[in-house]
Design a protein around this motif. Structure first.
Motif, PDB file in Angstrom:
ATOM      1  N   ALA A 139       0.786  -1.099   0.094  1.00 31.36           N
ATOM      2  CA  ALA A 139      -0.059   0.061   0.037  1.00 31.36           C
ATOM      3  C   ALA A 139       0.865   1.121   0.040  1.00 31.36           C
ATOM      4  CB  ALA A 139      -0.940   0.265   1.255  1.00 31.36           C
ATOM      5  N   HIS A 140       0.265   2.083  -0.244  1.00 32.94           N
ATOM      6  CA  HIS A 140       1.334   3.587  -0.437  1.00 32.94           C
ATOM      7  C   HIS A 140       1.126   4.317   0.944  1.00 32.94           C
ATOM      8  CE1 HIS A 140      -0.515   2.916  -4.488  1.00 32.94           C
ATOM      9  NE2 HIS A 140       0.466   3.589  -5.030  1.00 32.94           N
ATOM     10  N   ALA A 141      -0.056   4.355   1.426  1.00 31.78           N
ATOM     11  CA  ALA A 141      -0.112   4.755   2.950  1.00 31.78           C
ATOM     12  C   ALA A 141       0.407   6.342   2.977  1.00 31.78           C
ATOM     13  CB  ALA A 141       0.754   3.823   4.032  1.00 31.78           C
ATOM     14  N   MET A 179       0.542  10.163   3.831  1.00 30.46           N
ATOM     15  CA  MET A 179       0.203  10.635   5.205  1.00 30.46           C
ATOM     16  C   MET A 179      -1.241  11.334   5.015  1.00 30.46           C
ATOM     17  SD  MET A 179       2.342   9.945   7.422  1.00 30.46           S
ATOM     18  CE  MET A 179       1.397  10.521   8.531  1.00 30.46           C
ATOM     19  N   PRO A 235      -4.742  10.577   4.210  1.00 29.45           N
ATOM     20  CA  PRO A 235      -5.646   9.407   3.463  1.00 29.45           C
ATOM     21  C   PRO A 235      -6.567   9.860   2.313  1.00 29.45           C
ATOM     22  CG  PRO A 235      -6.016   9.785   5.892  1.00 29.45           C
ATOM     23  CD  PRO A 235      -5.188  10.949   5.401  1.00 29.45           C
TER      24      PRO A 235
END
Lengths: 155, 714
Positions: B335-337, B339, B341
């Protein structure tokens, strides 16, 4: 109705007491500088000060702020340490995407307020709860040290 | 504001005199698209506004996600304009086909393409504006243009008199457009290659920077969506009676991706969403498991794949080789995650669609959302905010489609917000991949053959793009994104074959920082290290000798090794590893120093990086981008893994999808190879060599060869 003080100004929110302080700041009071990152106190993006102590506002019920002083990124530049921290951040061009930086700065100001000459280990401990996905950690560390130096000079 | 098209001399410039005496220059800079483009009417795509207060505003169609593009693009203009950098401003352009990315055919920021695509056009725009300002000054002074020069936001006459750009702007708007402009010699650069402060810093240290999450539109509601826990799952039934009675909840509507709870605040929407009673029809995805995917990929890797590239005859060379190596490498879904969302605000009305948000591909949104909403593309307006990280994730459409459908359903502007858990589970993952390597060494230990077979899903299929969309030479039946980094195998090897097998488990895959290079350069650089060890040679010297025909690879490799002190003694327990890779036009080598504690805890102490990205715009930003990609790559190498059980994603937030934190941050040093070559990208190329440098360092420290990410010592 819950009343508290944000950045020196009185604020009121007519919300259930278990509403997280973060959403009262952002949605009720329209102060969007404090960021939502995880909702579980895992990333630090929502860090504010409650009576001077850093807290994760995403898991702090607004009832805990009743009658207290809340400081956020929008007002921290008006404090001597906050001003120096922001100046150090600016001088080093710390932010990349910038989304985590409100929380980083609030954690850094809290650290320097308690400990004006933090060691690397102190910085690790104080800042480990603040995630930065752009990877600006080394610049954050350098900026904290620069701010600490400028505080000594300014004293 | 009056506008005139100046098409008599070249189809290049649109001048608008601004009310109050300013100048708006709109340039149509031709860009060679990889995809067919209709020859269009004149449409400017670079805008520079010069106002009487001497302010120069560059209007930028690219998205700022931390990579510094809102500083780099103005620097390109300012250099040739001889502008006063302290008077430069940048303004985000709205979505418009005029801002189409020549690499992609629609307006978007990605593929480390911004500086590569704009290096010349933006400078030409600046130089043209400068020439017109000089002409305006010459006319004012009734002198010849040759007696005037531009410097620091002024035109200066040889007598010493000066006029500021702000005062000249109105008259400049009346000047003929120069047919040709001469760009500066690089030795005369005053801004490019030297650096300038980032223009976005002040707003990012005082909390005023506006991200998608911070958009507030009059009448706006906030929605949180209950999404199928299994990819491909559908809502069987739901009961919203209880939720509709909850505090602040305004509406509950079913949309394509699930059930949206619409409320007066995020918190109320989230509480409502969590209280929804939904029965899901999981569909075929319910049996999905990571073990199953690994098993399938592994079995397929042992078979023949579709041949992407073939040089010599690898099979024959392998069959007759004196020394052979075989290895299977694996990389997980990631996942990129970001900061920030995923989130997006939309307002759907009878007039069309308005979008506000942190997006990488406003041009793609115009096309797709017009179909979603049933309007014309030009009826989709997109206002791009700052992006709280992008990394490819914000090239996505899902969050915007959710916002459009929800707004349409409730008849109000709606901000759709993904809680972090939704963001992590949203099935836009870097594809997992398994790659089988077979290598043959000749008598001297040099590679005689390499045969590589990668098995993974196709990002091009997921994104509805052609297989050659990554810009590398097309291969029949092989998605370039799946094998990039393998096909560029840089080491002298007479027999080389790269194969691919597509396999599509029900997992959503997407672009992730450096895309296919992120796993494939890890595979190649791990395997080449194994070849060096099998040949009994130093991994750095082995690579160096085999890169004789690739001087830019070699230059980066040598600089990294030298700066890292390759070969010098290390403290006990530490090991050093090296890796090099080319992606997005830039060559990057990295040396990692690691140690492994008795409990297996891996620590990366230092990373030395050398980058050859050709000509640089802002060296400090180049260095920061390398460091950023190193941290992103290190998070992935140490921890990153999305797994599935019973069809469901097992990770949810930063507790079970951990990323690097301050206390784990290595010392990072970045060195730039001096170069006059055309610019390469910088947002992504720092990432691919990180994992293999760490893996190779672990081998040096412990003798243990890791071939699977994330790295686990036990």
């Amino acid at each position: 109705m819950i009343e508290f003080v944000v950045n020196g100004k009185r604020a009121r929110a007519d919300v259930p007491g278990d509403t997280p302080l973060l959403w009262v700041l952002r949605d009720t009071l329209g102060m969007t500088g404090t960021k939502f990152g995880c909702g579980q106190a895992l990333c630090g993006a929502c860090t504010v000060h409650l009576d001077g102590q850093p807290v994760r506002s995403c898991t702090t019920p607004v009832s805990a702020a009743a009658g207290k002083k809340v400081a956020t990124i929008e007002g921290i530049g008006a404090t001597p340490i906050g001003k120096k921290v922001q100046a150090a951040w600016t001088a080093l061009d710390v932010p990349q995407c910038g989304y985590c930086q409100s929380g980083q700065i609030m954690s850094a100001v809290a650290l320097l307020s308690e400990n004006p000459k933090p060691s690397d280990a102190d910085i690790d401990k104080a800042m480990d709860g603040n995630i930065c996905r752009c990877g600006t950690y080394n610049q954050i560390r350098a900026a904290i040290k620069d701010a600490a130096k400028s505080m000594t000079k300014g004293a | 504001m009056s506008a005139m098209h100046n098409e008599s001399r070249r189809d290049f410039l649109k001048i608008s005199a601004l009310a109050g005496g300013g100048l708006l220059l709109g340039f149509a800079i031709p860009g060679a698209s990889r995809f067919a483009q209709a020859a269009g009417e004149f449409k400017p795509n670079v805008f520079i506004r010069i106002t009487p207060d001497n302010r120069v505003t560059v209007i930028c169609g690219l998205s700022e996600m931390g990579q510094g593009v809102h500083t780099a693009i103005p620097m390109l203009v300012a250099e040739e304009l001889d502008a006063d950098w302290s008077k430069i401003k940048v303004e985000q352009a709205p979505a418009d086909p005029a801002f189409k990315n020549p690499f992609m055919g629609f307006q978007a920021t990605g593929g480390s393409s911004s500086v590569r695509a704009n290096w010349e056009p933006m400078r030409k725009a600046g130089a043209t504006a400068r020439a017109m300002l000089i002409a305006a000054a010459a006319e004012t002074w009734k002198t010849d243009k040759s007696e005037c020069r531009a410097a620091n936001g002024m035109v200066v006459h040889k007598s010493g008199k000066k006029l500021s750009y702000g005062r000249l702007a109105a008259k400049a708007a009346e000047q003929p457009v120069p047919a040709e402009v001469k760009l500066k010699d690089r030795k005369d650069f005053g801004i490019l290659g030297k650096g300038a402060k980032r223009l976005d810093t002040p707003a990012k240290v005082n909390g005023s920077a506006m991200f998608g999450m911070d958009v507030r539109v009059p009448g706006m509601l906030t929605a949180v969506v209950a999404r199928a826990p299994v990819a491909g799952g559908k809502v069987a039934s739901f009961n919203a009676d209880k939720v509709k009675a909850m505090s602040g909840v305004k509406n509950v509507v079913q949309i394509g991706s699930g059930v949206a709870v619409v409320a007066d605040s995020y918190w109320n929407a989230k509480q409502g969403r969590d209280a929804l009673e939904i029965k899901w029809d999981d569909g075929a995805g319910a049996s999905l498991s990571s073990e199953g995917i690994r098993k399938t990929f592994g079995e397929l890797a042992e078979k023949e794949g579709t041949v992407g590239i073939k040089a010599g005859d690898a099979s024959t060379a392998l069959a007759g080789a004196a020394k052979k190596l075989e290895a299977v490498y694996e990389a997980p879904y990631l996942a990129h995650a970001c900061m920030e969302p995923m989130n997006c605000t939309a307002s759907v009305t009878a007039n069309g669609v308005e979008i506000w948000g942190s997006v990488q591909a406003p041009g793609l949104l115009q096309i797709i959302l017009s179909q979603v909403a049933g309007v014309k593309p030009e009826q989709v307006k997109v206002a791009t905010t700052m992006l709280g990280g992008g990394f490819g994730r914000r090239f996505g459409l899902d969050f915007a489609i959710d916002a459009v459908l929800t707004s349409k359903a409730v008849g109000a502007p709606v901000h759709v917000v993904f809680p972090r858990e939704d963001d992590i589970k949203a099935h836009h993952y870097r594809p997992a991949s398994v790659a089988k390597f077979q290598g043959a060494l000749d008598a001297a230990g040099n590679p005689a053959a390499a045969r590589i077979h990668a098995v993974c899903s196709s990002i091009s299929d997921a994104a509805h793009m052609p297989y050659e969309a990554n810009g590398l030479p097309p291969m029949k039946g092989v998605d370039g994104f799946s094998v990039e980094g393998l096909t560029e195998w840089p080491y002298a090897t007479p027999n080389l074959q790269v194969e691919w097998t597509k396999n599509e488990p029900p997992v959503g895959v997407w672009f992730w920082r450096s895309v296919g290079h992120s796993q494939n350069i890890f595979f190649v650089e791990g395997f080449v290290d194994e070849m060096a060890v099998a040949a009994g040679k130093d991994p750095y010297e082995y690579r160096r000798a085999l890169l004789g025909k690739n001087p830019r690879y070699k230059g980066a490799l040598e600089l990294a090794a030298n700066k890292a002190g390759w070969g010098k003694p290390l403290p006990a327990g530490r090991g050093r590893g090296i890796a090099v890779g080319l992606s997005f036009g830039s060559f990057v080598a990295e040396v990692a120093e690691v140690s492994v504690a008795k409990d297996g805890k891996l620590r990366v102490h230092r990373v030395v990086c050398a980058v050859d990205c050709g000509s640089t715009v802002n060296p400090e930003i180049v260095k920061r981008q390398m460091e950023s990609a190193i941290v992103f790559g290190l998070s992935a190498a140490l921890y990153g893994e999305i797994t599935f059980k019973d069809g469901k994603v097992e990770q949810s937030n930063f507790n079970d999808y951990p990323v690097l934190r301050m206390s784990e941050m290595p010392k990072v040093e970045v060195h730039i190879v001096p170069s006059m070559e055309a610019p390469g990208g910088v947002g992504e190329p720092g990432l691919p060599p990180l994992a293999p440098a760490v893996v190779n360092a672990v081998f040096a420290a412990t003798g243990k060869r890791l071939r699977k990410l994330p790295l686990r010592m036990v």
